[in-house]
Design an enzyme around this catalytic site. Structure first.
Site, mmCIF file in Angstrom:
data_model
loop_
_atom_site.group_PDB
_atom_site.id
_atom_site.type_symbol
_atom_site.label_atom_id
_atom_site.label_comp_id
_atom_site.label_asym_id
_atom_site.label_seq_id
_atom_site.Cartn_x
_atom_site.Cartn_y
_atom_site.Cartn_z
ATOM 1 N N CYS A 116 40.037 50.507 45.665
ATOM 2 C CA CYS A 116 39.505 49.863 44.127
ATOM 3 C C CYS A 116 39.866 48.263 44.062
ATOM 4 C CB CYS A 116 41.249 50.613 44.017
ATOM 5 S SG CYS A 116 41.574 50.376 42.282
ATOM 6 N N HIS A 139 41.175 56.174 45.216
ATOM 7 C CA HIS A 139 42.608 55.309 46.876
ATOM 8 C C HIS A 139 42.179 56.387 47.667
ATOM 9 C CE1 HIS A 139 44.431 51.896 45.068
ATOM 10 N NE2 HIS A 139 44.513 52.179 43.436
ATOM 11 N N GLU A 148 42.908 56.478 50.624
ATOM 12 C CA GLU A 148 44.171 56.789 51.791
ATOM 13 C C GLU A 148 45.608 58.436 51.613
ATOM 14 O OE1 GLU A 148 43.684 53.847 49.635
ATOM 15 O OE2 GLU A 148 44.977 53.677 48.433
#
Ligand code: GLN
Length: 606
Positions: free
Chosen positions: A398, A525, A527
């Site tokens: 990001c 994102h 993750e």
């Protein structure tokens, strides 16, 4: 539907979230379908407006819900996809009640905490528990509810009252209360002290809730006489008292619960004995043990707004760990405060400056995570430049991707003042601009949030290969700014490749430098969707490149996507079993060490 409520007593930070997730894991291992709800008794409607440096990261769900990081624990531990309604806050409940009042739904009545707020809480729980979260149809068998905070907090009172009523509403045999408490050991005498737990159970009973199971956090297993004493004073049978003692890494917690037969106690209370099977935790055990045994380090420099709370980057750390374990490497995270890399620090605090650059130079890979605001931006740009020029594997997430684009514009395209309009509204070279999906004038609701699709535009690139040569991927977003589409052609001419874009082709989702060992930036994102055993592909790419295994991984992925081999998403010589990792690791890591989580770092506890 059966409910397991997890409450906490004595002190906060006992690892209630990990305990609740681990209970979910053993119940799932018994063949039950599990969902979960997290109650946060604060007045914020959601976690979106809260500082990650005070409260830990804001976790983002597929539906765009900005929620407490504990929902990340549940998603990772149970491999489920939750909705924003699975996170209940005082703010949401009061808003619902007030909206109802304004609509005149209460028919002239005085609107009160009991019964209106308490009813709203119970209705919410009952409604959300029915929503399937594991990709199957129909409701789950068990809903694990975690009540945030500690028994006795003023803000959680309406929830306690509601949950007391709720246990009657659903009836005996459908509700099990697990109370997580602390049994401290006084250094001088080395004695395990039961009094704090006795007090907190008394408090719980005074509020109308009766614990069925006690989960006691302590440094070592509870001695028998201590258990007896607790059983006697707390009116909980000793076979329903488990100790959550210190373990080498928190993935052992479900195993600890299983070994102490916590599942049997829960199944007994829930009348599920005949339905559930013996828990199968073989994969889980193998992962926990593999993680303990890893020794070859991979050093990743995390260049962020370091303020001492690693929970601010929890999912990124978990994703790094999932990828490292899959590649059988011991993850070492070096925290590099971005501002320490800046020229100003060289003047003001030369030691910090030297230390930061030393860490960066020793790193096998560099990661710049997401972020808001301009503090440390220059330091992050310097880190991206260092990675690009020295061919160090780089992953920008990001803001980390936007930084890489700004750096490229400044250094390669010679646009000295290139910037994001987030940091310089008047820049002549706005390479990152405000591209909200909603209003351009209002802060609230202008974020691009939740799951969005990215289409690969270049087939022969590392990111496409890492994602298994799919034509698109769905990942979660949380940002307002994006690469300026008008400048993309110039970047491409200079060698920066935009390998993934949205369906309009206007929003740049993935960048890559084809001639670099691994230089990848993603606007999303990744993750948030990484799971133990299913690491996020771009994190796998970073770790693989950092330890010189990227070629093998890409080849393996190529073979898999062409129908050869097993699709485990990672390459040659890679562990078949990856370790499950989750939760607030500090809470279960040995209290005296900084590394009980399988991640080693420069003095940070996580
Ligand atoms: N501040 C940037 C934006 O809003 C990046 C956000 C992030 O990293 N999550 O676009």
């Amino acid at each position: 539907m059966k409910y397991v409520l997890v409450t906490g007593g004595v002190v906060s930070g006992l690892g209630k979230g990990v305990t609740a997730s681990s209970i979910g894991v053993i119940l799932k291992a018994c063949g039950l379908r599990v969902t979960s709800i997290k109650i946060d008794p604060y007045l914020n409607t959601d976690a979106g407006t809260m500082s990650p440096f005070e409260h830990g990261e804001v976790f983002v769900l597929d539906d765009g819900g900005e929620v407490d990081l504990d929902l990340g624990n549940y998603e990772r531990f149970l491999d489920i996809k939750l909705t924003r309604d699975n996170n209940i806050t005082n703010g949401k409940i009061y808003q619902a009640v007030i909206d109802k009042e304004r609509r005149g739904d209460y028919l002239g009545k005085t609107v009160q905490v009991v019964p209106h707020v308490t009813d709203a809480i119970q209705d919410w729980i009952e409604r959300v528990a029915q929503v399937p979260v594991d990709g199957k149809s129909g409701p789950a068998d068990v809903c694990v509810i975690e009540l945030g905070g500690t028994i006795g907090d003023i803000e959680s009172m309406p929830f306690i009252e509601a949950l007391g009523q709720f246990s009657y509403r659903v009836g005996a045999g459908n509700f099990c209360l697990v109370h997580v408490s602390l049994v401290p050991v006084l250094n001088v005498v080395g004695e395990q002290k039961t009094k704090p737990t006795q007090h907190s159970v008394r408090g719980l009973r005074g509020l109308g809730l009766t614990p069925d199971i006690l989960a006691c956090r302590s440094t070592s297993a509870l001695e028998d006489n201590v258990k007896q004493k607790l059983a006697q004073f707390c009116h909980v049978p000793s076979e329903s008292i488990v100790t959550l003692y210190d373990v080498p890494n928190i993935w052992h917690i479900p195993l600890l619960l299983r070994d102490q037969k916590a599942h049997e106690a829960i199944l007994r209370v829930l009348n599920l004995h005949g339905v559930a099977k013996e828990p199968d935790l073989r994969e889980w055990t193998a992962r926990a043990e593999l993680c303990d045994a890893l020794h070859e380090p991979v050093r990743i420099a995390m260049v962020g707004k370091y303020t001492g709370l690693s929970d601010a980057y929890l999912s990124v750390l978990k994703a790094l760990l999932h990828a490292s374990v899959a590649l059988q490497k011991k993850l070492v995270v070096d925290w590099v405060p971005a501002t320490d890399l800046e020229d100003e620090t060289a003047q003001e605090n030369p030691d910090a400056y030297k230390a930061a650059w030393k860490l960066l130079k020793c790193a096998d890979g560099i990661l710049v995570p997401g972020g808001f605001g301009d503090r440390g931006v220059q330091g992050k740009i310097l880190a991206a430049k260092f990675a690009r020029e020295n061919r160090i594997p780089y992953l920008g997430i990001c803001l980390g991707m936007q930084i890489a684009v700004i750096e490229f514009a400044r250094s390669v395209l010679n646009m000295q003042d290139a910037n994001s309009t987030e940091f310089d509204t008047h820049t002549k070279n706005p390479c990152v601009i405000f591209m909200p999906e909603g209003s351009k004038t209002h802060m609230g609701g202008t974020m691009r949030l939740g799951s969005r699709r990215t289409y690969f535009h270049v087939n022969d690139c590392k990111s496409a290969k890492l994602y298994g040569n799919k034509s698109y991927v769905d990942e979660r977003h949380r940002h307002r700014y994006e690469v300026n589409p008008d400048m993309v052609a110039r970047f491409e001419d200079a060698g920066l490749s935009f390998t993934g874009k949205d369906e309009t082709g206007q929003r740049m989702e993935i960048i890559e430098l084809p001639n670099h060992p691994y230089y990848v930036g993603v606007q999303f994102h990744p993750e948030f969707k990484s799971r133990p055993g299913k690491p996020s592909p771009v994190f796998t790419g970073l770790i693989a490149a950092a330890c010189g295994q990227l070629e093998g991984v890409l080849q393996q992925n190529h073979r898999v996507s062409n129908g050869f081999g097993k699709p485990n998403g990672v390459g040659n010589g890679i562990a078949k079993i990856s370790v499950y990792q989750n939760g607030h690791a500090t809470k279960f890591a040995k209290m005296t060490t900084t590394n009980g989580n399988g991640i080693y770092s420069n003095g940070m506890q996580f």
